[in-house]
Every structure is written in structure tokens, then in C-alpha cells.
Design an enzyme around this catalytic site. Structure first.
Site, short mmCIF file in Angstrom:
data_model
loop_
_atom_site.label_atom_id
_atom_site.label_comp_id
_atom_site.label_asym_id
_atom_site.label_seq_id
_atom_site.Cartn_x
_atom_site.Cartn_y
_atom_site.Cartn_z
N GLN A 76 27.41 -22.20 4.79
CA GLN A 76 26.27 -22.17 5.71
C GLN A 76 26.65 -22.53 7.14
O GLN A 76 26.02 -22.08 8.09
CB GLN A 76 25.17 -23.14 5.21
CG GLN A 76 25.43 -24.63 5.41
CD GLN A 76 26.37 -25.25 4.37
OE1 GLN A 76 26.78 -24.58 3.45
NE2 GLN A 76 26.67 -26.54 4.52
N ARG B 232 22.11 -25.55 -0.50
CA ARG B 232 22.64 -26.91 -0.24
C ARG B 232 21.54 -27.73 0.42
O ARG B 232 20.71 -27.19 1.17
CB ARG B 232 23.91 -26.86 0.62
CG ARG B 232 23.75 -26.25 2.02
CD ARG B 232 23.39 -27.30 3.05
NE ARG B 232 23.24 -26.79 4.38
CZ ARG B 232 22.08 -26.49 4.94
NH1 ARG B 232 20.95 -26.59 4.25
NH2 ARG B 232 22.02 -26.09 6.21
N HIS C 143 25.82 -22.66 -0.15
CA HIS C 143 24.73 -22.12 -0.97
C HIS C 143 25.36 -21.16 -1.99
O HIS C 143 26.46 -20.65 -1.77
CB HIS C 143 23.76 -21.26 -0.15
CG HIS C 143 23.21 -21.88 1.09
ND1 HIS C 143 22.32 -22.91 1.08
CD2 HIS C 143 23.40 -21.58 2.41
CE1 HIS C 143 21.96 -23.20 2.34
NE2 HIS C 143 22.62 -22.42 3.15
N SER D 43 19.59 -16.08 9.57
CA SER D 43 20.10 -17.34 9.01
C SER D 43 21.36 -17.12 8.18
O SER D 43 21.74 -15.99 7.86
CB SER D 43 19.03 -17.96 8.12
OG SER D 43 18.96 -17.22 6.91
N CYS D 44 21.99 -18.23 7.79
CA CYS D 44 23.20 -18.16 6.97
C CYS D 44 22.94 -17.42 5.66
O CYS D 44 23.72 -16.56 5.25
CB CYS D 44 23.72 -19.57 6.70
SG CYS D 44 22.45 -20.71 6.11
N GLY E 88 16.86 -20.08 12.61
CA GLY E 88 15.74 -21.01 12.49
C GLY E 88 14.53 -20.59 13.30
O GLY E 88 13.42 -21.10 13.12
N THR F 271 21.73 -30.25 2.75
CA THR F 271 21.89 -30.36 4.20
C THR F 271 23.37 -30.16 4.53
O THR F 271 24.17 -29.85 3.65
CB THR F 271 21.35 -31.72 4.71
OG1 THR F 271 21.36 -31.71 6.14
CG2 THR F 271 22.17 -32.90 4.20
P1 NAD Z 1 22.25 -28.99 14.66
O1 NAD Z 1 21.17 -30.01 14.59
O2 NAD Z 1 23.51 -29.23 13.93
O3 NAD Z 1 22.65 -28.72 16.17
C1 NAD Z 1 21.72 -28.57 17.19
C2 NAD Z 1 22.27 -29.26 18.44
O4 NAD Z 1 21.40 -29.03 19.53
C3 NAD Z 1 22.38 -30.78 18.27
O5 NAD Z 1 23.64 -31.17 18.80
C4 NAD Z 1 21.23 -31.33 19.12
O6 NAD Z 1 21.52 -32.59 19.68
C5 NAD Z 1 21.17 -30.28 20.21
N1 NAD Z 1 19.88 -30.19 20.92
C6 NAD Z 1 18.67 -30.60 20.51
N2 NAD Z 1 17.74 -30.31 21.44
C7 NAD Z 1 18.40 -29.71 22.46
C8 NAD Z 1 18.00 -29.18 23.70
N3 NAD Z 1 16.73 -29.21 24.11
N4 NAD Z 1 18.95 -28.62 24.49
C9 NAD Z 1 20.24 -28.57 24.12
N5 NAD Z 1 20.68 -29.08 22.94
C10 NAD Z 1 19.76 -29.63 22.13
O7 NAD Z 1 21.59 -27.61 14.22
P2 NAD Z 1 22.34 -26.36 13.62
O8 NAD Z 1 22.48 -26.57 12.16
O9 NAD Z 1 23.52 -26.02 14.44
O10 NAD Z 1 21.19 -25.26 13.78
C11 NAD Z 1 20.97 -24.58 14.98
C12 NAD Z 1 20.28 -23.28 14.68
O11 NAD Z 1 21.12 -22.51 13.80
C13 NAD Z 1 18.93 -23.41 13.94
O12 NAD Z 1 18.10 -22.34 14.32
C14 NAD Z 1 19.32 -23.25 12.48
O13 NAD Z 1 18.26 -22.81 11.68
C15 NAD Z 1 20.41 -22.19 12.61
N6 NAD Z 1 21.38 -22.14 11.51
C16 NAD Z 1 21.85 -23.28 10.92
C17 NAD Z 1 22.75 -23.19 9.87
C18 NAD Z 1 23.27 -24.41 9.16
O14 NAD Z 1 23.49 -24.33 7.97
N7 NAD Z 1 23.45 -25.53 9.81
C19 NAD Z 1 23.20 -21.96 9.45
C20 NAD Z 1 22.76 -20.80 10.10
C21 NAD Z 1 21.83 -20.91 11.13
#
Ligand code: NAD
Length: 337
Positions: free
Chosen positions: A299, A167, A218, A138-139, A109, A169
Site C-alpha cells: 500500500q 491492512r 493488502h 488508491s493503492c 483519498g 494502517t
Molecule cells: P500521511 O499521513 O502519511 O502523509 C500526509 C502528510 O501530509 C503528513 O506528513 C502530514 O503531516 C502532511 N500534511 C497534513 N496537512 C498538510 C497540509 N495542509 N499541507 C502540507 N502537508 C500536510 O498520508 P499518506 O498515507 O501519505 O496519504 C496521502 C494520500 O495518499 C491520501 O489521499 C491517501 O488516501 C492516499 N494513499 C495512501 C496510501 C497508504 O497506504 N498510505 C496508499 C495510496 C494512497
């Protein structure tokens, strides 16, 4: 033992934490949570909990769950941080990591410019060797990079074109949509094509993306222009030697992402994860210098093994083959490893 901190314990962070815990050469020094919610309570069975900042520490103090300190205190005791906070937050956190002189991995992200290198284990493991700041793509980009890098190795690839059916979300999210619409990416190409070029040396990568109302994976419809003509026979066992890609077939009842996610559960994977990229055998089609196939992407979990390999590359611990092998054995990833 490599000591790892996980900052952000959501969809990606909790899976990376468990994957680190499964390795023989690394351990989780602590995880960083913002709130003392049910996820933090469950995590406290396995991990030391730290609050993201002083404000957050107060909310733990006012709850039944104790945090051992703040993120900055945890960092004094670790070799590397996996930052899995929501997109945009990594850009703020890097200043803290720099001040503490700690290496950190960011997720897809964040913009590519945040890190010194973008990472994919099959595609460009060595580019992160010894680096301080790396971004695991990313995924979607991880999935594309895995299968396209195999085709580069075997045939050479001149151009990548792909339609990405995304997908809406993740399954634990009740806020985002669409819930009854199909949402195309506006503008061409979607960001995935340029992102692929951050980990693979390819001339052209054009993608379009369409968001649909599902939380189960996806799907990518991939169309490659190869360096040379190939025949259908050349595609037999195309991905056989690559543990992080599995061939699946409608003949086995795997006709959609619903059954693929069910397969993850039947394999006994925690949270029903599918670290591998499934490619449908029936979809692989070669004609002259054209190769087409359809793949699915879990993902929530496909980037998890890459985070582990990125740690070893940045700390110059293991070469590509050794790291991938160890990661795959620890996570019981199918196929050759
Ligand atoms: P998420 O929202 O599920 O998890 C993020 C976590 O971080 C949450 O628990 C949130 O409460 C916490 N958080 C928020 N602010 C914070 C802070 N300042 N300090 C510590 N914790 C904090 O998000 P995610 O889906 O795990 O995504 C995280 C990263 O991974 C993003 O860059 C996203 O683009 C990337 N990503 C996501 C996916 C997916 O499909 N979910 C896949 C690949 C990569």
C-alpha cells in the site's frame, strides 16, 4: 526538466519525491512540510523545504530547521504539484492551485469528482493527457486496475468480484487499529468496486473489504467473469509481459505478505518498497468463463510509478509505453518494460 513540487511529505509524498528525483526528465523543486520534525530534518538532506502556510513557517523559524518559504511561494517556480496531503485536504488545496494556474495530481483519498480524470497507467493513461487536475486512484484500486486491465486486454472482462483483505494502517502509525479484531466493510459494494470503474471500462465491479490487524500489505482475492471461456493453459505467463505485476510462488518461500515485504528489502529497495503487484502463481485458476487469482498490494508504494506517469501524461511529455518504460527503468521495476 519538469519541475515538481511535493505537497505533503508522508507515506506517499516522500516516495513520490524520491521517484521524481530518480527520473531523467524531472526534478523536485521543493517539498512542503507542516512541521519541522525528524522527517523534515532527514528530507532537508535532499530537498528544499517549504512550510505549508505562514503559521507553519513560524514553527520552522522557532526550530533548528529552516524553511525557504511557504507552499504558495514554491508554486511560483514549478510546472506541477503532487498533492499527497491527508484525505480531504486536497479538496481545500485545489483552490490555491487554481488561483496559481498550476496543474496538480491528487491521491486516492480524495473523491473522484475533485479531478478531471482518475489515473492508472495500464488502464487509462490517455484520459489524463493534457489535463490540469488528475487523481491517482488508491493503492487497492491501482492494484486491481493493473491486473484486471491485463485480463481485459487478453480475454475481455464482464464482471469483477473481489474480496479485499486490508491492512489496518501503515507501519509508521501507532494510533490506528484494529489491533485485535477483524472489521468488515458495512454496506455493499465497498467503495473499491465503483472506484475501479473510474479507470477501467467494466460493466460490473463488486467488492467487499475486511480490515485485519497487520501493517504488511493488502491481499485481494479476485474472481473475474470473462467475455469467453478459457482453459488453465491460457493462464500460463498471464502477467509475464507487464513489469508492474510479478508472479510469485510458495515454492520459492513466498507464502505470505511477510516474505513479500522481506523480498522488497532483499531486492535492495529503499524502505523495502514493492512497486509491483505480486500475484501467487498457485492461486491462478481458470474454469469456463471464470478466472480467479490472489494478489498482494504494498500500500505504501504501488501508486508511486503511477504518479510519475500521470505527470508525463498531464504535461503531454511522453506516450504511455515510453513513460512506463522510463519510469520502470528508473525505479528498477522488475519484469518487461
Ligand atoms: P500521511 O499521513 O502519511 O502523509 C500526509 C502528510 O501530509 C503528513 O506528513 C502530514 O503531516 C502532511 N500534511 C497534513 N496537512 C498538510 C497540509 N495542509 N499541507 C502540507 N502537508 C500536510 O498520508 P499518506 O498515507 O501519505 O496519504 C496521502 C494520500 O495518499 C491520501 O489521499 C491517501 O488516501 C492516499 N494513499 C495512501 C496510501 C497508504 O497506504 N498510505 C496508499 C495510496 C494512497
Amino acid at each position: 526538466m519538469i519541475k515538481v513540487a511535493i505537497n505533503g511529505y508522508g507515506t506517499i509524498g516522500r516516495r513520490v519525491a524520491d521517484a521524481v528525483r530518480a527520473q531523467k526528465d524531472m526534478s523536485v523543486a521543493g517539498i512542503v512540510k507542516r512541521k519541522p520534525d525528524y522527517v523534515a530534518t532527514e528530507a532537508s538532506r535532499n530537498y528544499r523545504i517549504f512550510a505549508s502556510d505562514k503559521e507553519s513557517l513560524k514553527s520552522f523559524a522557532n526550530s533548528n530547521l529552516e524553511a525557504e518559504g511557504t507552499m504558495e511561494e514554491l508554486m511560483d517556480d514549478v510546472d506541477i504539484i503532487v498533492d499527497a496531503t491527508p484525505e480531504g485536504q486536497g479538496e481545500k488545496n485545489i483552490n490555491i492551485y487554481r488561483a496559481k494556474k498550476k496543474k496538480a495530481i491528487f491521491q486516492g483519498g480524495e473523491p473522484a469528482t475533485l479531478a478531471e480524470a482518475s489515473f492508472n497507467a495500464y488502464g487509462n493513461f490517455v484520459d489524463s493527457w493534457g489535463k490540469d487536475y488528475v487523481r491517482v486512484v488508491s493503492c487497492n484500486t491501482t492494484a486491481m486496475a493493473r491486473t484486471v486491465s491485463v485480463c481485459i486486454e487478453k480475454f475481455g472482462v464482464r464482471k469483477v468480484e473481489a474480496t479485499i483483505i486490508r491492512r489496518a494502517t501503515d507501519p509508521n502509525d501507532s494510533k490506528k487499529g484494529p489491533i485485535n479484531a477483524i472489521e468488515p466493510s458495512l454496506g455493499f459494494p465497498s467503495h473499491h468496486g465503483p472506484d475501479l470503474k473510474t479507470v477501467l471500462a467494466i460493466g460490473e465491479a463488486n467488492t467487499v473489504a475486511v480490515k485485519v490487524p497487520t501493517t504488511l500489505m493488502h491481499v485481494h482475492v479476485v474472481n473475474l467473469t470473462l467475455e469467453k471461456p478459457i482453459a488453465q493453459e491460457d493462464t500460463l505467463d498471464l502477467f509475464r509481459d507487464y513489469g508492474r505485476i510479478i508472479s510469485v510462488s510458495g515454492k520459492d518461500g513466498l507464502t505470505s505478505t511477510a516474505q513479500l515485504m522481506d523480498l522488497g528489502k532483499e531486492m535492495g529497495r529503499k524502505r523495502g518498497d514493492m512497486f509491483e503487484i505480486p500475484v501467487w502463481k498457485e492461486s491462478i485458476y481458470a474454469y469456463n468463463d471464470n478466472l480467479r487469482y490472489i494478489q498482494a498490494v504494498h500500500q505504501e508504494s504501488d501508486v508511486v510509478p503511477e504518479n510519475i506517469d500521470a505527470i508525463r501524461s498531464m504535461l503531454q511529455e511522453k506516450d504511455r509505453e515510453t513513460s512506463i518504460g522510463e519510469t520502470d527503468r528508473a525505479l528498477e521495476i522488475r519484469g518487461k518494460s
